[in-house]
Structures are given as structure tokens and as C-alpha cells.
Design a protein around this motif. Structure first.
Motif, short mmCIF file in Angstrom:
data_model
loop_
_atom_site.label_atom_id
_atom_site.label_comp_id
_atom_site.label_asym_id
_atom_site.label_seq_id
_atom_site.Cartn_x
_atom_site.Cartn_y
_atom_site.Cartn_z
N ASP A 6 -9.25 -24.92 -4.09
CA ASP A 6 -10.64 -25.16 -4.51
C ASP A 6 -11.10 -23.97 -5.35
OD1 ASP A 6 -13.29 -25.67 -4.88
OD2 ASP A 6 -13.75 -26.07 -2.77
N TRP A 7 -11.03 -24.13 -6.66
CA TRP A 7 -11.35 -23.03 -7.56
C TRP A 7 -12.85 -22.77 -7.67
CZ3 TRP A 7 -7.45 -20.02 -8.40
CH2 TRP A 7 -6.16 -20.55 -8.42
N ALA A 8 -13.66 -23.63 -7.06
CA ALA A 8 -15.10 -23.41 -7.07
C ALA A 8 -15.52 -22.41 -6.00
CB ALA A 8 -15.84 -24.73 -6.85
N LYS A 9 -14.59 -22.05 -5.11
CA LYS A 9 -14.87 -21.08 -4.06
C LYS A 9 -14.28 -19.72 -4.41
CE LYS A 9 -15.05 -24.47 -0.29
NZ LYS A 9 -14.44 -24.87 1.01
N ALA A 10 -14.87 -18.67 -3.83
CA ALA A 10 -14.34 -17.32 -4.02
C ALA A 10 -13.07 -17.15 -3.18
CB ALA A 10 -15.38 -16.28 -3.61
N HIS A 11 -12.09 -16.45 -3.73
CA HIS A 11 -10.84 -16.20 -3.02
C HIS A 11 -10.47 -14.73 -3.16
CE1 HIS A 11 -9.89 -20.53 -2.65
NE2 HIS A 11 -10.41 -20.63 -3.87
N THR A 12 -9.85 -14.18 -2.15
CA THR A 12 -9.28 -12.85 -2.21
C THR A 12 -7.84 -12.92 -1.74
OG1 THR A 12 -11.41 -11.79 -1.74
CG2 THR A 12 -9.43 -10.47 -1.39
N TRP A 13 -6.92 -12.55 -2.59
CA TRP A 13 -5.51 -12.57 -2.26
C TRP A 13 -4.99 -11.14 -2.28
CZ3 TRP A 13 -4.31 -16.84 -6.42
CH2 TRP A 13 -4.90 -18.05 -6.01
N THR A 14 -4.28 -10.76 -1.25
CA THR A 14 -3.80 -9.38 -1.15
C THR A 14 -2.28 -9.34 -1.06
OG1 THR A 14 -4.03 -9.43 1.27
CG2 THR A 14 -5.92 -8.63 0.00
N PHE A 15 -1.72 -8.20 -1.46
CA PHE A 15 -0.28 -8.00 -1.42
C PHE A 15 0.00 -6.62 -0.85
CE2 PHE A 15 -1.36 -10.94 -4.77
CZ PHE A 15 -0.50 -11.99 -4.55
N GLU A 16 1.00 -6.54 0.02
CA GLU A 16 1.32 -5.29 0.68
C GLU A 16 2.83 -5.09 0.68
OE1 GLU A 16 0.00 -5.96 4.65
OE2 GLU A 16 -1.98 -6.68 4.02
N PRO A 17 3.28 -3.83 0.66
CA PRO A 17 4.73 -3.61 0.75
C PRO A 17 5.24 -3.97 2.14
CG PRO A 17 3.55 -1.53 0.86
CD PRO A 17 2.53 -2.57 0.53
N LEU A 18 6.49 -4.35 2.21
CA LEU A 18 7.12 -4.68 3.48
C LEU A 18 7.47 -3.41 4.24
CD1 LEU A 18 8.44 -6.75 5.41
CD2 LEU A 18 10.52 -6.55 4.01
N ASP A 19 7.16 -3.35 5.53
CA ASP A 19 7.50 -2.22 6.39
C ASP A 19 8.90 -2.46 6.95
OD1 ASP A 19 7.81 -0.27 8.31
OD2 ASP A 19 5.83 -0.56 9.23
N ASP A 20 9.90 -1.83 6.32
CA ASP A 20 11.29 -2.05 6.73
C ASP A 20 11.61 -1.42 8.08
OD1 ASP A 20 12.43 -3.64 4.64
OD2 ASP A 20 12.30 -1.90 3.32
N LEU A 21 10.84 -0.42 8.50
CA LEU A 21 11.08 0.18 9.81
C LEU A 21 10.66 -0.76 10.93
CD1 LEU A 21 9.96 3.87 9.16
CD2 LEU A 21 12.28 2.96 9.25
N ALA A 22 9.51 -1.41 10.75
CA ALA A 22 9.03 -2.35 11.76
C ALA A 22 9.79 -3.68 11.70
CB ALA A 22 7.53 -2.59 11.58
#
Length: 396
Positions: free
Chosen positions: A296-312
Motif C-alpha cells: 500500500d504505497w499510500a501509507k508511510a513505510h520504514t524499511w531497515t537493513f542491518e549487518p548479520l552478526d556472525d558471532l551470534a
């Protein structure tokens, strides 16, 4: 879709999560698809019989041959009498049934034979059973013609769609800098390794964005599934592991991206719904109208990206190592994980010990070429036996 594009489909694993969603797609598009045959493990014969009756399947198979009498009774109760087949050989016969496309939604290494049989029969293969490609990579690649293998994983479907945008000449590996495979991070995103020491099956099965079967849900919780997907991407798109990146994207809207050598990145976005990649694999290269709800492009969206924690979450790094080893190593990774996953779900193994045990089995394995089904299955059997030994006596 129009009547002239009617495609006949065989659904393997029809009573599972992917299979039932595939039948949802087919039911919603009666002018686009028809069901030729169905196969399942045999634990839900009532559902299988109801599916066969509803969709008019010509043949029905169960991997557990002892379930055949109950299946026949259930089919008779529905007033239908398709061909009934039992045992692994019955499922294999259905995998080669006359049709346009075979959807392989069988869980785990058991799907390898069906993948090979469908390819040998010349069927288009909508592959939801990533394990068969991973453990039998050289065998599958040797059989598959260009365009015959169609990924159902949302990530690899996304990559395929992004590659379509490469230009009129189609996919050119030299134009691709890297694939970016997204991961939701699962229910334990942001946690350190020590914080996951007391994870229970109930906690691991509570995925924040996807509705899936228990096997893939737990694999997503510790990112083993993402490791399998990295190996799968390497095999599907012939790119080195140094050109396949994993990033954490909690919203599960961007399913994967392709970064090109000119600095452009193309992403595929849609709400998390497996019906979209299923529909695309079944109807390739056409798209199925209304396969999934759009953003639904009429709504506000926030998309986030994070690095993968290879230790966990060390499963992805382990998969890169295994994929680089090649041969029987991926089969060992997958088989050991299946045993450890079962032990965890029975509360016989701690959550963190799943990947730790897989790593130990991989380390002990002497890699050999995967040039025959017998070699692959021998490595698979050894890994299962060794994992069972290592997990015996452990408890969560």
C-alpha cells in the motif's frame, strides 16, 4: 490468465505449508491451472483425499506405503478413485507424471529423488525443496536445462526477478557485482549468543513475519535456512560466495537485491506472502494477477537493513565454508542439521547446540565428489548417524 495458457501441475508435498499455499493459488486461478497429480508423506490422508477430490487429481501418492489403505478409504468416502501409489517409488512416479510443471514442496533431503526424476522427465520444476539442490548440486545442475529450474524461495524468486531487469540480453553474470540476500533475522534478531542459551521450541517457532512449517521456521530462527539459501544462490546463479551477501531486513518486504557493476541496485519488494513466488514459479514467465496483495504505497513505510552478526548466528559463515568445499559437504551440512533440528524439537538438544553440532559433523567429514545419488546418500547417511551420536544424551 487465459484458458489457452492452462497449465497442468503436479504438487509434491501437497499437505504441507508450501503445498497447501500452491493449491490456494491454483484454486484462485481455475482458468490458469489444473492439478494433474498430488503426493504427500502420508500423515494427513484425509486432507490429501479432500485435495484430490476438490482438484480432480489423476493420481495420488503417499511416501509411507502403509498409509495406502487409509488413503483409498478416504478417497472412496469422497467419491473419487484416482490412481493410488505408495512408497518412495510411488512418489517418484508422480514426480514424472505427464504435466507442465512439478512443484517440489517435499521437506528435507527426501526431495532429491523427486527433483532428479522430474528433471529427467523434462518437466519444469518449481523448486521449494532447496535441500535437493544443495545436497545434489552437481547432479541437479547436470540434468537441468536452461530455464527448467524455477526457484520458489522468496529470496531466489526475488533475485530472478531482479535479474530480469538486467536488460534485453537477459542474465549476464559479468554485469552483476553481487547478490544481496535478505534475512528477517527471525525471533532472536539483535540477541547475543549467550542470550539464546535457554531458547525453547515454542520460542523458535514464533517467527515474526512469515507463516511456515516447523522445519523451516526453526531453521530461520538460527539462520541455518539462510545458509542453505546462500549455497542455493551460488548454484542457481553461478556466482562465487564472495559475490553473495546477506543482510538483515526485519520487515521482510525487500526479498533480495541485485547490485550491478555500474553501481545500480535493483530490489524486489512485496509483502511477505509465499503465494507470490509460488505463482510466479508455476506460471513462469507470466505473472498471475492477484497472486498476493501489493504494498500500500499510500501509507508511510520504514524499511531497515542491518549487518548479520556472525558471532551470534554462525550458520551462514559455516554454509559459505561448506559451499566452498563442495562435493558431499553440503549434503553433510543439511543432513546433520535435520537430525539436530529434530532433536531440538523433541527437547533433546539445546538451541545453540544445533549449529555447533552441525559444525562438528562437517569438520569430521572427509569430502568426496557428489557424482552419483549413491555417493550423496552415503554422505547423508553418515552425517545423520554421526549427528545422532553427538546429540545422544544431550537435553535442552
Amino acid at each position: 490468465m487465459h484458458e489457452e495458457t492452462l497449465r497442468s501441475v503436479v504438487v509434491l508435498g501437497s499437505t504441507g505449508s508450501i503445498g497447501t499455499q500452491a493449491l490456494d493459488v491454483i484454486a484462485a486461478n481455475p482458468g490458469g491451472f489444473r492439478v494433474a497429480a498430488l503426493a504427500a508423506g502420508g500423515g494427513r490422508v484425509e486432507l490429501l483425499a479432500a485435495q484430490a477430490a476438490r482438484f480432480g487429481a489423476e493420481a495420488v501418492a503417499v511416501a509411507d506405503a502403509t498409509a495406502v489403505p487409509a488413503l483409498k478409504d478416504a478417497l472412496a468416502a469422497h467419491g473419487v478413485a484416482p490412481t493410488v501409489l505408495g512408497g518412495p517409488e510411488g512418489v517418484a512416479e508422480v514426480a514424472a507424471w505427464q504435466c507442465d510443471v512439478v512443484l517440489n514442496g517435499i521437506t528435507g533431503a527426501l526431495g532429491l529423488t523427486s527433483t532428479l526424476v522430474a528433471l529427467e522427465a523434462g518437466r519444469s520444476l518449481a523448486l521449494a525443496n532447496k535441500e535437493s539442490l544443495i545436497i545434489g548440486g552437481p547432479l541437479v545442475k547436470r540434468l537441468a536445462r536452461p530455464g527448467q529450474l524455477l526457484p520458489v524461495d522468496s529470496e531466489h524468486s526475488a533475485v530472478l526477478q531482479c535479474l530480469w531487469a538486467a536488460g534485453p540480453e537477459g542474465y549476464d553474470p559479468s554485469s552483476v557485482k553481487q547478490l544481496v540476500i535478505t534475512a528477517s533475522g527471525g525471533p532472536f534478531r539483535g540477541m547475543k549468543r549467550e542470550e539464546m542459551a535457554d531458547v525453547t521450541p515454542e520460542m523458535a517457532l514464533a517467527h515474526p513475519t512469515w507463516s511456515m512449517g516447523p522445519y523451516i521456521t526453526v531453521n530461520s530462527a538460527n539462520l541455518v535456512n539462510k545458509g542453505l539459501e546462500v549455497i542455493e544462490a551460488h548454484l542457481l546463479y553461478d556466482l562465487g560466495f564472495d559475490r553473495i551477501e546477506v543482510v538483515v531486513h526485519p520487515q521482510s518486504i525487500i526479498h533480495s537485491m541485485v547490485e550491478y557493476v555500474d553501481g545500480s541496485t535493483i530490489a524486489q519488494a512485496s509483502p511477505p506472502d509465499m503465494r507470490l513466488p509460488i505463482a510466479l514459479a508455476l506460471s513462469h514467465p507470466r505473472r498471475v494477477p492477484g497472486a498476493a496483495r501489493p504494498i500500500d504505497w499510500a501509507k508511510a513505510h520504514t524499511w531497515t537493513f542491518e549487518p548479520l552478526d556472525d558471532l551470534a548466528f554462525p550458520a551462514v559463515a559455516l554454509a559459505r565454508h561448506v559451499g566452498g568445499e563442495g562435493g558431499t559437504a553440503p549434503a553433510v551440512y543439511n543432513a546433520a542439521n535435520e537430525v539436530c533440528l529434530d532433536a531440538f524439537l523433541r527437547r533433546g538438544l539445546p538451541f545453540l547446540a544445533i549449529v555447533d553440532t552441525v559444525a562438528k559433523v562437517v569438520e569430521e567429514h572427509q569430502v568426496t565428489p557428489a557424482d552419483s545419488v549413491e555417493e550423496v546418500l552415503a554422505a547423508d547417511a553418515w552425517a545423520r548417524a554421526r549427528a545422532a551420536e553427538l546429540t545422544a544424551g544431550q537435553s535442552r
